[in-house]
Design a protein around this motif. Structure first.
Motif, mmCIF file in Angstrom:
data_model
loop_
_atom_site.group_PDB
_atom_site.id
_atom_site.type_symbol
_atom_site.label_atom_id
_atom_site.label_comp_id
_atom_site.label_asym_id
_atom_site.label_seq_id
_atom_site.Cartn_x
_atom_site.Cartn_y
_atom_site.Cartn_z
ATOM 1 N N ARG A 178 0.844 -1.181 0.000
ATOM 2 C CA ARG A 178 0.000 0.000 0.000
ATOM 3 C C ARG A 178 0.889 1.244 0.000
ATOM 4 N N ILE A 179 0.268 2.428 -0.058
ATOM 5 C CA ILE A 179 0.989 3.698 -0.005
ATOM 6 C C ILE A 179 0.446 4.488 1.173
ATOM 7 N N ASP A 180 1.356 4.880 2.083
ATOM 8 C CA ASP A 180 0.959 5.632 3.275
ATOM 9 C C ASP A 180 1.845 6.861 3.434
ATOM 10 N N GLN A 181 1.351 7.789 4.267
ATOM 11 C CA GLN A 181 2.131 8.979 4.593
ATOM 12 C C GLN A 181 3.196 8.606 5.610
ATOM 13 N N LEU A 182 4.457 8.759 5.266
ATOM 14 C CA LEU A 182 5.572 8.404 6.148
ATOM 15 C C LEU A 182 6.647 9.477 6.052
ATOM 16 N N GLY A 183 7.361 9.667 7.153
ATOM 17 C CA GLY A 183 8.446 10.633 7.182
ATOM 18 C C GLY A 183 9.496 10.229 8.191
ATOM 19 N N ALA A 184 10.467 11.106 8.357
ATOM 20 C CA ALA A 184 11.556 10.806 9.286
ATOM 21 C C ALA A 184 11.080 10.705 10.721
ATOM 22 N N ASP A 185 9.950 11.332 11.051
ATOM 23 C CA ASP A 185 9.436 11.278 12.423
ATOM 24 C C ASP A 185 8.426 10.157 12.619
ATOM 25 N N SER A 186 8.214 9.317 11.606
ATOM 26 C CA SER A 186 7.283 8.188 11.747
ATOM 27 C C SER A 186 7.922 7.092 12.603
ATOM 28 N N PRO A 187 7.126 6.214 13.190
ATOM 29 C CA PRO A 187 7.680 5.121 14.003
ATOM 30 C C PRO A 187 8.659 4.265 13.197
ATOM 31 N N GLU A 188 9.625 3.701 13.907
ATOM 32 C CA GLU A 188 10.660 2.905 13.249
ATOM 33 C C GLU A 188 10.067 1.715 12.516
ATOM 34 N N GLY A 189 9.065 1.075 13.094
ATOM 35 C CA GLY A 189 8.457 -0.080 12.428
ATOM 36 C C GLY A 189 7.825 0.294 11.099
ATOM 37 N N ASP A 190 7.142 1.415 11.057
ATOM 38 C CA ASP A 190 6.521 1.857 9.797
ATOM 39 C C ASP A 190 7.591 2.228 8.761
ATOM 40 N N ARG A 191 8.631 2.884 9.234
ATOM 41 C CA ARG A 191 9.691 3.273 8.304
ATOM 42 C C ARG A 191 10.417 2.039 7.769
ATOM 43 N N ALA A 192 10.581 1.025 8.622
ATOM 44 C CA ALA A 192 11.246 -0.208 8.164
ATOM 45 C C ALA A 192 10.415 -0.922 7.102
ATOM 46 N N ASP A 193 9.078 -0.823 7.210
ATOM 47 C CA ASP A 193 8.211 -1.472 6.213
ATOM 48 C C ASP A 193 8.326 -0.825 4.837
ATOM 49 N N SER A 194 8.911 0.379 4.734
ATOM 50 C CA SER A 194 9.018 1.076 3.442
ATOM 51 C C SER A 194 10.385 0.876 2.785
ATOM 52 N N ARG A 195 11.233 0.021 3.365
ATOM 53 C CA ARG A 195 12.560 -0.222 2.802
ATOM 54 C C ARG A 195 12.558 -1.525 2.008
ATOM 55 N N PHE A 196 13.083 -1.437 0.790
ATOM 56 C CA PHE A 196 13.132 -2.616 -0.084
ATOM 57 C C PHE A 196 14.527 -2.729 -0.698
ATOM 58 N N THR A 197 14.988 -3.990 -0.783
ATOM 59 C CA THR A 197 16.257 -4.266 -1.457
ATOM 60 C C THR A 197 15.939 -4.690 -2.891
ATOM 61 N N VAL A 198 16.570 -3.995 -3.860
ATOM 62 C CA VAL A 198 16.321 -4.278 -5.278
ATOM 63 C C VAL A 198 17.111 -5.517 -5.682
ATOM 64 N N ARG A 199 16.404 -6.495 -6.254
ATOM 65 C CA ARG A 199 17.041 -7.723 -6.731
ATOM 66 C C ARG A 199 16.797 -7.862 -8.230
ATOM 67 N N ALA A 200 17.675 -8.646 -8.879
ATOM 68 C CA ALA A 200 17.407 -9.004 -10.275
ATOM 69 C C ALA A 200 16.115 -9.809 -10.328
ATOM 70 N N GLY A 201 15.345 -9.607 -11.392
ATOM 71 C CA GLY A 201 14.046 -10.269 -11.479
ATOM 72 C C GLY A 201 14.144 -11.770 -11.323
ATOM 73 N N ARG A 202 13.324 -12.317 -10.440
ATOM 74 C CA ARG A 202 13.351 -13.765 -10.202
ATOM 75 C C ARG A 202 12.881 -14.517 -11.435
ATOM 76 N N GLY A 203 11.954 -13.958 -12.192
ATOM 77 C CA GLY A 203 11.450 -14.614 -13.405
ATOM 78 C C GLY A 203 12.091 -14.094 -14.679
ATOM 79 N N ASP A 204 12.822 -12.975 -14.599
ATOM 80 C CA ASP A 204 13.473 -12.383 -15.768
ATOM 81 C C ASP A 204 14.565 -11.450 -15.250
ATOM 82 N N ALA A 205 15.816 -11.794 -15.521
ATOM 83 C CA ALA A 205 16.925 -11.027 -14.962
ATOM 84 C C ALA A 205 17.010 -9.610 -15.513
ATOM 85 N N THR A 206 16.306 -9.331 -16.614
ATOM 86 C CA THR A 206 16.312 -7.963 -17.153
ATOM 87 C C THR A 206 15.310 -7.068 -16.432
ATOM 88 N N CYS A 207 14.490 -7.646 -15.573
ATOM 89 C CA CYS A 207 13.512 -6.873 -14.811
ATOM 90 C C CYS A 207 13.918 -6.893 -13.331
#
Length: 295
Positions: A178-207
């Motif tokens: 989902r998309i929520d309003q988050l900022g530097a003053d948001s709780p740590e748990g909410d901010r952690a939920d907005s962090r993603f590690t970019v990986r090569a596509g599992r079904g297509d390495a070009t994606c």
């Protein structure tokens, strides 16, 4: 006339006889004619029909050429001459030498020289973004120039922000994307939920595939066209999961990029009531994102 007196035979004696008349012989006139005139056969030779025809044709040709020359001459005299328009003079502008930091204004204060703003451009054919600047050989950038598109880099930990919506982030909550309003003053748990590690596509390495930074092994995937956070079964690979957890980043005309499903390339990630899902729409109707540093 009798022989005795010399009278004619028919004349009788005693008849009146006219007195004899004597006429002076006419004088003979002789003139000297030049031999060249008398002996020149050409002067007295009559023209043959063929030569007379040649003379007449030549005279006609000369007459026609004279008439054409008069017509051309009269046409040239009537042709208007070139028209010259006086252009306004341009005032001379003094260009300061390169490296001059400032100039003096009307008040005597130092005024910085005008500079051109840097314009961001879409990435070139090699996939890297570039910038354009106005210079002597380039036109000035327009106000409606397309902003730079920075695609996610594999291996980086990022945040995804909707284009034109600062302060909002893509996140997972209760394993639903989902998309929520988050900022530097948001709780740590909410901010952690907005962090993603970019990986090569599992079904297509070009994606691309997006792994939750706070839940390693869990990826965003489309289950029943709803984006959720799940992990593969791990039993000999999960081709269905790999395809549904793979998204291709497509640059958007308004800036940023949209996410297209690898398993169904007619569908893009869209938002409705803050929840993300896959829908069959054109790219312009999809939700566009830009990469941001993680919160």
């Amino acid at each position: 006339m009798s022989e005795e007196d010399g009278r004619p035979a028919h004349q009788q004696a005693g008849e009146w006889v006219p007195p004899p008349q004597y006429f002076a012989p006419a004088p003979r006139v002789s003139a000297r004619v030049p031999m060249a005139v008398v002996t020149d056969p050409v002067a007295h030779r009559a023209y043959s029909p063929g030569r007379l025809r040649t003379v007449l044709v030549g005279g006609a040709v000369v007459s026609v050429l004279a008439a054409v020359g008069m017509a051309v001459t009269s046409g040239e005299e009537e042709r208007p001459g070139p028209l010259f328009v006086a252009l306004p003079s341009v005032p001379a502008v003094t260009v300061p030498p390169s490296g001059t930091p400032a100039t003096e204004g009307p008040t005597g204060r130092s005024v910085p020289l005008p500079t051109s703003k840097v314009r961001e451009t879409l990435p070139g054919p090699g996939g890297t973004a570039g910038t354009g600047t106005a210079g002597p050989g380039r036109p000035a950038p327009s106000a409606s120039a397309t902003p730079v598109v920075v695609l996610p880099v594999i291996g980086a930990v990022i945040g995804l922000e909707p284009v034109g919506e600062p302060g909002r982030r893509l996140r997972h909550r209760n394993f639903v994307a989902r998309i929520d309003q988050l900022g530097a003053d948001s709780p740590e748990g909410d901010r952690a939920d907005s962090r993603f590690t970019v990986r090569a596509g599992r079904g297509d390495a070009t994606c691309l595939s997006f792994e939750a930074a706070n839940y390693p092994g869990y990826f965003l995937r489309a289950r029943g066209f709803e984006l959720r956070l799940e992990r593969p079964s791990g039993w000999g690979g999960d081709q269905g999961f790999d395809a549904e957890a793979t998204f291709c980043a497509v640059p958007a005309a308004t800036g940023g990029f949209v996410l297209r499903s690898r398993s169904d390339q007619r569908r893009y990630v869209t938002e409705r009531n803050s929840v993300l899902s896959l829908n069959e729409v054109v790219a312009a109707k999809a939700k566009a994102f830009v990469t941001r540093p993680p919160l």
